[in-house]
Design a protein around this motif. Structure first.
Motif, PDB file in Angstrom:
ATOM      1  N   ILE A  59       3.524  -2.254 -36.472  1.00 41.42           N
ATOM      2  CA  ILE A  59       3.796  -3.341 -35.518  1.00 41.42           C
ATOM      3  C   ILE A  59       4.286  -4.547 -36.322  1.00 41.42           C
ATOM      4  O   ILE A  59       4.133  -4.586 -37.551  1.00 41.42           O
ATOM      5  N   SER A  60       4.868  -5.541 -35.652  1.00 44.67           N
ATOM      6  CA  SER A  60       5.150  -6.792 -36.346  1.00 44.67           C
ATOM      7  C   SER A  60       3.975  -7.736 -36.109  1.00 44.67           C
ATOM      8  O   SER A  60       3.392  -7.768 -35.026  1.00 44.67           O
ATOM      9  N   GLY A  61       3.606  -8.479 -37.156  1.00 42.69           N
ATOM     10  CA  GLY A  61       2.444  -9.343 -37.016  1.00 42.69           C
ATOM     11  C   GLY A  61       2.091 -10.048 -38.308  1.00 42.69           C
ATOM     12  O   GLY A  61       2.923 -10.185 -39.210  1.00 42.69           O
ATOM     13  N   ILE A  62       0.847 -10.458 -38.391  1.00 42.16           N
ATOM     14  CA  ILE A  62       0.354 -11.203 -39.561  1.00 42.16           C
ATOM     15  C   ILE A  62      -0.764 -10.409 -40.212  1.00 42.16           C
ATOM     16  O   ILE A  62      -1.643  -9.871 -39.519  1.00 42.16           O
ATOM     17  N   VAL A  63      -0.715 -10.319 -41.526  1.00 37.70           N
ATOM     18  CA  VAL A  63      -1.792  -9.642 -42.249  1.00 37.70           C
ATOM     19  C   VAL A  63      -3.048 -10.502 -42.116  1.00 37.70           C
ATOM     20  O   VAL A  63      -3.128 -11.592 -42.677  1.00 37.70           O
ATOM     21  N   SER A  64      -3.993 -10.029 -41.342  1.00 42.05           N
ATOM     22  CA  SER A  64      -5.187 -10.837 -41.062  1.00 42.05           C
ATOM     23  C   SER A  64      -6.356 -10.505 -41.980  1.00 42.05           C
ATOM     24  O   SER A  64      -7.293 -11.299 -42.098  1.00 42.05           O
ATOM     25  N   SER A  65      -6.303  -9.355 -42.625  1.00 41.18           N
ATOM     26  CA  SER A  65      -7.396  -8.992 -43.530  1.00 41.18           C
ATOM     27  C   SER A  65      -6.975  -7.823 -44.412  1.00 41.18           C
ATOM     28  O   SER A  65      -6.186  -6.973 -44.001  1.00 41.18           O
TER      29      SER A  65
END
Length: 447
Positions: free
Chosen positions: A77-83
């Motif tokens: 998916i497209s997104g932000i590396v949160s952890s």
């Protein structure tokens, strides 16, 4: 050359495919959060190449291959590396993973398509397959590019595409053959060019008559000339590598050896479709088709799921009655893995989720009655009851001499045992002990 369409041994079991075999593949909705494990293949774990806070696109590499037998992993998916940390894994262990939270942009990265693949060298095509993270999608997870590499002094003259799908309940390969026929056949032709083999076979169990018809019809066209469709007897474990080679080529893989020692390469049909995507479209392996089924699932089906999606969320989407769940299995009931926790992500080699609403009868502590059923059922000609007894008496060297390491863990021996002895568990534990002992000995020698 072709004188039989099955192998010695094996069992006939209820296939239970009716729940999903006629259901077309559906797109699963975009998840809000995924976890991409660095270990979704046999070999060395991939190495994380992103950091917390990074923006990533679908198809962007988040962990690169780290060794000869390794495979990169991509965000689905497209997104932000949160952890980044240790997450629960389908194996039951904690494994490093990259958690990504969706940003709704849905942008995507791809490699440059290789439209003129017929004019490219095998090395370029293999590199693309490796770069796109293609692995065995039937369950083994062996990096595909490693299987395709030429081996010194070992000639390959046959390629078998495994479309048997002999595990009960699973219907992903069946639906792929019906709905993505061209993609599979194009992938097979690419693989044929890489291996430079004359013989190419797609092996399908006879209970998939519609798939056999469609594949045969296409395979006879000029574009796919040279591909032969082989209808196999419906019998478990027809999809095992050694069983396929015996059935299709009448060759035997020597004890402790690989298919290449029988001058053959075996690849899963879903992997062939992924090869087509990788080469012709530049798409890395970020999603796969899985079967979600079982009596506790109110909306069973075949779904294209982003890799890294949580099993629990998929079961919720399929309106599973959680109060009825007795067991969830990743894969089929014979060789799949029972999940102690459903808060784990789907991986590249996850072919299905089977939700059971009844408790499997427990195995007994009865003694072996020497009926010989397990010997008849063993498809690689072992004596399972004897191996189990060697394990009980800590006679590991004797088990080794009787080729215990050749056991493919298909479970036929336990299935047919009238004394309800869990023979497979004993053999599996025996193999694990021997493997650990060998590892310790190797470590001692190095020191």
């Amino acid at each position: 050359m072709f004188n039989k369409w099955t192998f010695e041994g094996g069992i006939h079991i209820p296939y239970n495919k009716r729940l999903t075999q006629s259901l077309p593949i559906e797109n699963y909705p975009l998840p809000q959060k995924i976890v991409v494990p660095v270990l979704m293949h046999i070999g060395a774990p991939a190495k994380v190449v992103v950091k917390v806070g990074d923006n990533v696109s679908k198809g962007q590499c988040v962990a690169e291959a780290d060794g000869f037998v390794s495979s990169p992993a991509f965000s689905s998916i497209s997104g932000i590396v949160s952890s980044i940390g240790m997450f629960k894994h389908i194996s039951g262990k904690l494994v490093t993973g990259v958690e990504i939270t969706a940003d709704g942009r849905n942008d995507e990265l791809r490699f440059e398509p290789i439209k003129n693949w017929r004019e490219q060298s095998p090395s370029i095509l293999m590199r693309r397959i490796g770069d796109c993270g293609i692995v065995g999608m039937g369950g083994a997870g062996f990096p595909t590019q490693v299987k395709l590499l030429p081996h010194r002094d070992k000639k390959v003259n046959a390629l078998i595409i495994n479309a048997a799908e002999c595990e009960p309940y699973l219907t992903t390969d069946h639906r792929l053959m019906l709905e993505e026929t061209d993609k599979i056949l194009k992938g097979v032709k690419i693989l044929q060019k890489i291996l430079s083999v004359r013989y190419v076979f797609i092996s399908i169990e006879k209970n998939k008559t519609d798939a056999i018809y469609v594949m045969k019809k296409k395979a006879t066209t000029k574009e796919y000339y040279g591909i032969k469709i082989i209808p196999l007897e419906t019998k478990y474990p027809q999809g095992g590598e050694k069983q396929l080679i015996s059935t299709v080529l009448n060759r035997e893989v020597p004890s402790g050896k690989l298919p290449i020692d029988a001058a053959c390469v075996v690849l899963n049909v879903a992997s062939a479709a992924a090869v087509c995507d990788a080469v012709l479209e530049g798409i890395p392996l970020t999603e796969r088709v899985i079967t979600v089924t079982g009596n506790a699932v109110k909306r069973p089906g075949n779904y294209i799921v982003p890799i890294g999606t949580y099993v629990k969320e998929i079961l919720e989407y399929c309106r599973t009655d959680f109060s009825k769940i007795k067991k969830v299995i990743a894969g089929g009931p014979m060789m799949g893995k029972s999940l102690p926790d459903i808060c784990v992500p789907v991986m590249k080699q996850t072919s299905g989720l089977l939700v059971l609403d009844t408790i499997t009868p427990s195995y007994s502590k009865n003694n072996c009655i020497n009926c010989g059923n397990c010997v008849k059922a063993c498809s690689i000609h072992l004596v399972p009851s004897l191996l189990a007894k060697y394990f009980e008496k800590d006679m590991y060297e004797e088990a080794l001499k009787r080729n215990v390491m050749d056991c493919m863990e298909c479970g036929c021996c336990s299935y047919v045992c009238p004394a309800k002895i869990n023979i497979l568990h004993r053999i599996r534990t025996c193999k694990s002990y021997i493997t650990q002992k060998r590892a310790k000995e190797s470590l001692t020698q190095v020191k």
